[in-house]
Design an enzyme around this catalytic site. Structure first.
Site, mmCIF file in Angstrom:
data_model
loop_
_atom_site.group_PDB
_atom_site.id
_atom_site.type_symbol
_atom_site.label_atom_id
_atom_site.label_comp_id
_atom_site.label_asym_id
_atom_site.label_seq_id
_atom_site.Cartn_x
_atom_site.Cartn_y
_atom_site.Cartn_z
ATOM 1 N N GLU A 298 0.863 -1.091 -0.122
ATOM 2 C CA GLU A 298 0.017 -0.002 0.015
ATOM 3 C C GLU A 298 0.776 1.305 0.032
ATOM 4 O O GLU A 298 0.366 2.263 -0.501
ATOM 5 C CB GLU A 298 -0.932 0.100 1.209
ATOM 6 N N PHE B 261 -11.606 -7.166 13.795
ATOM 7 C CA PHE B 261 -10.575 -7.621 12.902
ATOM 8 C C PHE B 261 -10.180 -6.592 12.044
ATOM 9 O O PHE B 261 -10.891 -6.136 11.079
ATOM 10 C CB PHE B 261 -10.960 -8.938 12.203
ATOM 11 N N GLN B 262 -8.949 -6.210 11.890
ATOM 12 C CA GLN B 262 -8.318 -5.225 10.809
ATOM 13 C C GLN B 262 -9.036 -3.828 10.980
ATOM 14 O O GLN B 262 -9.035 -2.933 10.194
ATOM 15 C CB GLN B 262 -8.568 -5.610 9.509
ATOM 16 N N LYS C 171 -17.490 -0.483 6.020
ATOM 17 C CA LYS C 171 -18.039 -1.464 5.041
ATOM 18 C C LYS C 171 -19.553 -1.504 4.759
ATOM 19 O O LYS C 171 -20.048 -1.509 3.735
ATOM 20 C CB LYS C 171 -17.641 -2.813 5.286
ATOM 21 N N MET D 26 24.655 8.195 1.746
ATOM 22 C CA MET D 26 24.487 9.552 2.378
ATOM 23 C C MET D 26 24.657 9.631 3.802
ATOM 24 O O MET D 26 25.245 10.213 4.566
ATOM 25 C CB MET D 26 23.161 10.154 2.274
HETATM 26 C C1 TPP Z 1 12.763 5.315 4.889
HETATM 27 C C2 TPP Z 1 14.078 5.736 5.422
HETATM 28 N N1 TPP Z 1 14.914 5.324 6.218
HETATM 29 C C3 TPP Z 1 15.833 6.038 6.493
HETATM 30 C C4 TPP Z 1 16.366 7.208 5.801
HETATM 31 C C5 TPP Z 1 17.772 7.654 6.351
HETATM 32 N N2 TPP Z 1 18.737 7.674 4.973
HETATM 33 C C6 TPP Z 1 18.948 8.647 4.225
HETATM 34 S S1 TPP Z 1 19.704 8.628 2.747
HETATM 35 C C7 TPP Z 1 20.167 6.749 3.424
HETATM 36 C C8 TPP Z 1 20.884 6.026 2.573
HETATM 37 C C9 TPP Z 1 20.607 5.706 1.382
HETATM 38 O O1 TPP Z 1 21.116 4.521 0.823
HETATM 39 P P1 TPP Z 1 21.016 4.438 -1.103
HETATM 40 O O2 TPP Z 1 19.687 4.220 -1.415
HETATM 41 O O3 TPP Z 1 21.832 3.340 -1.345
HETATM 42 O O4 TPP Z 1 21.611 5.884 -1.685
HETATM 43 P P2 TPP Z 1 23.181 6.468 -1.483
HETATM 44 O O5 TPP Z 1 23.212 7.655 -0.494
HETATM 45 O O6 TPP Z 1 24.015 5.352 -1.342
HETATM 46 O O7 TPP Z 1 23.133 7.104 -2.998
HETATM 47 C C10 TPP Z 1 19.365 6.602 4.467
HETATM 48 C C11 TPP Z 1 19.456 5.302 5.352
HETATM 49 C C12 TPP Z 1 15.640 7.724 4.789
HETATM 50 N N3 TPP Z 1 15.745 8.852 4.298
HETATM 51 N N4 TPP Z 1 14.272 7.130 4.685
#
Ligand code: TPP
Ligand code: MG
Lengths: 185, 584
Positions: free
Chosen positions: B52, B114-115, B164, B482
């Site tokens: 979803e 439920f749900q 529902k 990042m």
């Molecule tokens: C749902 C979610 N969880 C954690 C983060 C924190 N976060 C930001 S960038 C990143 C790393 C992303 O890695 P990747 O997709 O491989 O991209 P890269 O930076 O290596 O290009 C994380 C964990 C986020 N932005 N969103």
């Protein structure tokens, strides 16, 4: 400055503008918010305050128009001028909100609160409690051999003062409604 | 009197009346009557996603690339809670979507059925507005109102929760034209006196900069047009937020590039040094402002925004103009033109000379390599080889997202879909699905990081099922890049949990889904591989193995001012960069 046209009843056309918007001083404001009386509307308002870290000192709500189904929420809040402006703008953004009034800056207003006090005392204390109630124009709405219940209406400060006086005289319980307020004139 | 119809029929009828042609959804017990009605008709296409969250992001992608309202349909309980991330994402980025959720029957609400979940309670803070409809007679009116609220004023996500029994019961349908939408009417026209003051400021500014944002795109194509006229006629430099890319063309001569934390040096320094800042549909986000106390210290600031709560929220502005961007720009241009189109040409010339000096720093320069693919190079080649295509780009979140924003060039609005405010990893793939649905013939590319991509990889199944030829361009650094970069800069290179271990073989994964997989690791093969991806008629996973420890520069370290940017610099690459060492 009419530019910042928040919602009808906002403060941008008042002397409020003359204040320093960046002041750090904490101000106390009474806001009146007219809303559709629909499910969840109070949760929206309260959720806004908790979610964004704003203060609520008191909050009252009741339907004021039974045919149009609008309610009036009166909120007493505190914050810097900047935060107060944000609160009003954020309230104005809620879809079922019709009007946001900042009664504190729109001109003089009357603020009233109702409170009930239960005072259990004997002898002199009982007499003194009755005498003070008279001075404060509180009325006795219930009495037993052991205690009185007073009803008092007035500004929150007046109710605070009455509570201080009743404490040594046997105050056992109290209930307050929070502020209802209207602009004067 | 029209004949009563069931709530479920009303849902489908209301969607048709609203011009909806596609719904992203996932069935379950509490929405079965609506699914039955979907089965019985052919006008509205239903796309069965695999989760979803993806339905909501797909609706977002659809909305952002078309300017129309996106629609998702999910069941009660887990269906609704899975939608929460997408709703929050849409709220932060002001994307108009309508999410319909099933709910347990009204007589069971509150019994922990439920749900059952308190869907309106859970989603109240992450929607612009939501409704629980307990009466079939009100259902169609509420749905029409939901579309109105989603698209009016500052757009956003709304949710309608439908028990529902309300779907089964019969009631009277309210046609769109008769729905009561009167009260929610955000103001569109800006205050003329303030607009005049802005026109005056434009005439006298010596170092102006236009800072535009997603509000221009949300306002519609007319807003982008007017923005272009304003820029061309004044000769002012323009920068944009991540959300606003494409409103002014990257090929335009006044374009400074994106601003902000990973924005361009010239854009950030222009913001810092300007004497007039015209914020058009942006919101002074913290990724943009950096250190607030030092944000553009000597400028007069004008702010055009449809949302009064954006004004003075974080930055005090001198000329607040509440209104729709297109309406305000129209008035602004009319007034300024009627006053003789004046600008301080001599001062502007000097200002441009200064900007050109900043441009000469070449802040996007990077050290190339013959042996390993540099991620910046990969994005540059992607840009080069896909320019001229009818192209839409989505991204995930991370370094790759910023490189995409820096090196891809957008000449039109609605071509760039990225999760800005919430920074949702897992956004790009489903969003791209929504974009491709809306633009079947277009080239839709999701520039991804391997970690983000895995967060919604199940949607490959959806893309194969519906023949959505989206290209997944994964910059695979085998790192949560990042996060790793921040650990390098701030935590002494202690790379706590920022490795992507046990990655799948992306080529085999593509094949397992019935799609095409391409892997590329040699810079010499890159162009051919990209062309192979572009020319393949079907979904592709492109596993681009890139330099693992590349940092994304330029960068304003968090908590610093615009003029404290870190620039790419050979000596700083791959080392701990003490933020002070490369301050400009
Ligand atoms: C749902 C979610 N969880 C954690 C983060 C924190 N976060 C930001 S960038 C990143 C790393 C992303 O890695 P990747 O997709 O491989 O991209 P890269 O930076 O290596 O290009 C994380 C964990 C986020 N932005 N969103
Ligand atoms: Mg990565």
């Amino acid at each position: 400055m009419t530019a910042l046209n928040i919602k009808k009843g906002s403060s941008r056309h008042s002397a409020y503008d003359l204040r320093n918007p960046n002041s750090d001083a904490i101000e106390r404001h009474t806001l009146a918010v007219v809303v559709d009386n629909e499910a969840g509307v109070l949760a929206r308002v309260i959720g806004l305050f908790s979610g964004r870290g704003y203060n609520i000192e008191s909050l009252t709500v009741a339907e004021i128009d039974h045919t149009g189904h609008t309610s009036r929420i009166t909120i007493v809040t505190t914050g810097t001028p900047h935060v107060i402006e944000q609160i009003k703008a954020q309230l104005g953004r809620i879809v079922p909100v019709h009007e946001v009034h900042d009664l504190t800056v729109e001109g003089p207003c009357v603020e009233r609160e109702l409170a009930l006090f239960k005072v259990a005392g004997e002898g002199d204390k009982r007499v003194e409690a009755l005498r003070m109630a008279d001075v404060f124009r509180a009325s006795v709405v219930d009495s037993t051999l052991a205690n009185f219940t007073f009803e008092i209406t007035g500004s929150p400060q007046k109710i605070d003062a009455f509570a201080e006086l009743m404490r040594p005289l046997g105050l056992t319980e109290m209930a307050r409604t929070g502020v209802a307020a209207l602009g004067r004139g | 009197m029209t004949k009563p119809i069931t709530g479920a029929q009303m849902v489908v009828q209301a969607l048709k009346d609203q011009g909806v042609d596609v719904v992203f959804g996932y069935p379950g017990g509490a929405v079965l009557p609506i699914y039955d009605e979907i089965f019985l008709q052919n006008e509205i296409r239903h796309i069965l996603v695999r989760h979803e969250q993806a339905a909501v992001h797909a609706a977002e992608g659809y909305a952002r690339s078309t300017g129309k309202v996106g629609v998702a349909l999910v069941t009660s309980g887990p269906g609704a809670t899975n939608a929460v991330t997408g709703l929050t994402d849409a709220l932060m980025d002001s994307i108009p979507i309508v999410v319909l959720t099933g709910q347990v029957p009204t007589f069971m609400i509150g019994t922990d059925g439920f749900q059952e979940a308190d869907t309106v309670g859970i989603t109240r803070p992450c929607t612009k507005h939501n409704w629980l409809v307990k009466d079939t007679d009100r259902l169609s009116g509420v749905i029409h109102e939901a579309f109105h609220v989603a698209r009016s004023g500052r757009p956003g996500p709304v949710l309608v929760d439908i028990p529902k029994d309300v779907q089964f019961a019969a009631g009277t349908y309210t046609p769109k034209a008769r729905a009561n939408l009167s009260r929610y009417q955000p103001r569109l026209k800006g205050d003329l006196a303030t607009i005049e003051a802005l026109a005056d400021a434009i005439r006298h500014a010596k170092r102006p900069v236009i800072y535009s944002g997603g509000g221009v795109i949300n306002s519609g194509k007319a807003a982008s047009h007017l923005l272009r006229e304003l820029v061309e006629e004044t000769g002012f430099p323009i920068t944009s937020t991540l959300m606003g890319l494409g409103a002014y063309p990257a090929s335009g001569k006044n374009w400074l590039g994106m601003l902000g934390m990973h924005g361009l040096y010239e854009a950030n320094l222009a913001m810092h040094g300007c004497d007039l800042m015209i914020n058009i549909g942006a919101r002074f986000d913290d990724r943009i402002t950096g250190r607030l106390q030092d944000f553009s210290p000597n400028s007069m600031k004008a702010h055009i925004d449809i949302d009064p709560s954006s004004i003075n929220k974080v930055i005090h502005v001198d000329l607040p103009i509440i209104g729709d961007v297109a309406h305000v720009l129209e008035d602004l241009l009319r007034i300024w033109r009627s006053q003789g189109r004046g600008t301080d040409k001599a001062a502007l010339k000097k200002w441009w000379a200064q900007i050109d000096e900043w441009r000469a720093v070449d802040c996007l320069g990077f050290t190339g390599s013959d042996t390993v693919i540099k991620p910046q190079h990969a994005v540059q080649r992607l840009e080069e080889l896909t320019r001229g295509h009818d192209r839409y780009i989505c991204t995930e979140v991370g370094q790759h997202q910023m490189w995409a924003a820096q090196y891809l060039r957008f000449d039109e609005p609605n071509r760039w879909m990225t999760s800005g405010g919430l920074g949702t990893m897992g956004y790009g793939q489903p969003a791209a699905m929504g974009v491709q649905l809306a633009h079947p013939e277009a080239l839709v590319i999701n520039v991804a990081g391997e970690a983000s991509w895995l967060m919604n990889m199940q949607e490959m199944g959806t893309m194969v099922q519906y023949h959505l030829p989206v290209k997944q361009f994964i910059l695979n650094n085998e790192r949560l890049g990042m996060v790793r970069q921040w650990q390098e800069l701030l935590h002494g290179e202690r790379y706590s949990q920022s490795w992507s271990e046990a990655l799948p073989d992306f080529v085999k994964l593509a094949e397992a889904f019935g799609a095409k997989g391409i892997q590329c690791k040699d810079p010499a093969d890159l162009d051919d591989a990209i062309l192979e991806m572009v020319n393949h008629d079907g979904p592709v996973i492109f596993d681009c193995l890139v330099e693992k420890h590349e940092n994304c520069f330029p960068m304003i370290p968090s908590g610093e001012a615009h003029n404290k940017m870190l620039l790419p610099n050979a000596e700083t690459q791959g080392q701990i960069t003490a933020p002070g060492a490369v301050l400009v």
